[in-house]
Write an enzyme that holds these catalytic residues in place. Sequence first.
Site, PDB file in Angstrom:
ATOM      1  N   ASN A   9      -0.168   2.461   3.796  1.00 39.03           N
ATOM      2  CA  ASN A   9      -1.179   3.219   4.522  1.00 39.03           C
ATOM      3  C   ASN A   9      -2.269   2.240   4.960  1.00 39.03           C
ATOM      4  OD1 ASN A   9      -3.195   4.927   5.374  1.00 39.03           O
ATOM      5  ND2 ASN A   9      -3.552   5.880   3.371  1.00 39.03           N
ATOM      6  N   LYS A  11      -4.744   2.766   6.804  1.00 43.46           N
ATOM      7  CA  LYS A  11      -6.047   3.431   6.997  1.00 43.46           C
ATOM      8  C   LYS A  11      -6.665   2.962   8.320  1.00 43.46           C
ATOM      9  CE  LYS A  11      -6.300   3.963   2.060  1.00 43.46           C
ATOM     10  NZ  LYS A  11      -7.087   4.079   0.841  1.00 43.46           N
ATOM     11  N   HIS A  98      -4.197  13.173   2.198  1.00 42.66           N
ATOM     12  CA  HIS A  98      -4.778  12.015   1.513  1.00 42.66           C
ATOM     13  C   HIS A  98      -6.177  12.397   1.026  1.00 42.66           C
ATOM     14  CE1 HIS A  98      -6.471   8.082   0.744  1.00 42.66           C
ATOM     15  NE2 HIS A  98      -5.224   7.650   0.657  1.00 42.66           N
ATOM     16  N   GLU A 100      -8.870  10.910   1.099  1.00 43.20           N
ATOM     17  CA  GLU A 100      -9.962  10.618   2.044  1.00 43.20           C
ATOM     18  C   GLU A 100     -10.073  11.723   3.095  1.00 43.20           C
ATOM     19  OE1 GLU A 100      -8.563   6.683   2.924  1.00 43.20           O
ATOM     20  OE2 GLU A 100      -9.046   6.116   0.863  1.00 43.20           O
ATOM     21  N   GLU A 170      -1.844  10.246  -6.265  1.00 44.17           N
ATOM     22  CA  GLU A 170      -2.849   9.199  -6.112  1.00 44.17           C
ATOM     23  C   GLU A 170      -4.145   9.610  -6.814  1.00 44.17           C
ATOM     24  OE1 GLU A 170      -2.042   6.640  -2.433  1.00 44.17           O
ATOM     25  OE2 GLU A 170      -3.107   8.403  -1.734  1.00 44.17           O
ATOM     26  N   GLY A 176      -8.402   2.170  -4.126  1.00 41.15           N
ATOM     27  CA  GLY A 176      -9.314   1.154  -3.604  1.00 41.15           C
ATOM     28  C   GLY A 176     -10.306   0.613  -4.620  1.00 41.15           C
ATOM     29  N   SER A 216      -4.478   1.358  -6.095  1.00 40.89           N
ATOM     30  CA  SER A 216      -4.572  -0.047  -6.537  1.00 40.89           C
ATOM     31  C   SER A 216      -3.242  -0.606  -7.025  1.00 40.89           C
ATOM     32  CB  SER A 216      -5.676  -0.205  -7.593  1.00 40.89           C
ATOM     33  OG  SER A 216      -6.933   0.155  -7.047  1.00 40.89           O
TER      34      SER A 216
HETATM   35  P1  PGA Z   1      -5.159   1.461  -2.497  1.00 46.74           P
HETATM   36  O1  PGA Z   1      -5.020   2.805  -1.615  1.00 46.74           O
HETATM   37  O2  PGA Z   1      -3.781   0.912  -2.697  1.00 46.74           O
HETATM   38  O3  PGA Z   1      -6.028   0.547  -1.658  1.00 46.74           O
HETATM   39  O4  PGA Z   1      -5.811   1.849  -3.775  1.00 46.74           O
HETATM   40  C1  PGA Z   1      -3.959   3.690  -1.824  1.00 46.74           C
HETATM   41  C2  PGA Z   1      -4.070   4.849  -0.865  1.00 46.74           C
HETATM   42  O5  PGA Z   1      -5.192   5.302  -0.571  1.00 46.74           O
HETATM   43  O6  PGA Z   1      -3.055   5.356  -0.372  1.00 46.74           O
END
Ligand code: PGA
Length: 253
Positions: A9, A11, A98, A100, A170, A176, A216
Amino acid sequence: MRNKIVAGNWKMNNTLEEGVSLASEIVNIVADELKDDVKMILCPPFIHLNSVSKIIGDADKIALGAQNCNDNLKGAFTGEISVDMLKSVGVGYVILGHSERREYFGESNAFLAKKVKTVLEAGLTPIFCCGETLEIREKDEHFSFVTKQLTESLFHLSAADFQKIVIAYEPIWAIGTGVTASKEQAQEMHKNLREHIAGKYGSDVADSISILYGGSCNPKNAKDLFAQKDIDGGLIGGAALKSRDFVDIGKSY
Ligand code: PGA
């Protein structure tokens, strides 16, 4: 045998030029190094999709995904992207729900149920994200919170449609942040999700669903995570922006 999937992803990162070069690097390394039974999915921003689709071409170990879509098929929805538009450039997967999008764009479980339906009816595969905040985990409500996300957004589906879905667990506190869920924490949640699915659709359906871990995930921790019985791959954010790291995660099986 469940599908092993590692999806990236991107983003809101990378200009078109940067995205094209990242995709080209990944496609080249994957062709040489990835095992046949692992599928990698690139989910760049919308404006990259057409170019990345051409770079992927007919490579069979890599597919194309979008990060979102509108729940309507067409019309006066300024700034939005429809499932038919995605299909027209070779998209096969759509990330939905997601954290976000839930947090910054107010996407609720009920609204996501509509998007899941639109995506499935278009013949695309939803990668449905779920996961709890740290606060919810500390109150020990993470299992009920995450299973409710599934129930409210997915359990209206027939068993045949449900089987087409990919799920990504997740935990928001791991996205992140550099803090990964331990393999035990991730496995425990994935097992719980599979049991919840079995309760509604039966164990054959539950056993056929790929449940990815996200948060992460990196080349160092992927091997341990992917070795867990109920973890079928990863949804990768930060580490998907580096070709070597992303493919190394794909090679962690
Ligand atoms: P990350 O994000 O690997 O940077 O923690 C995962 C995601 O949001 O799908």
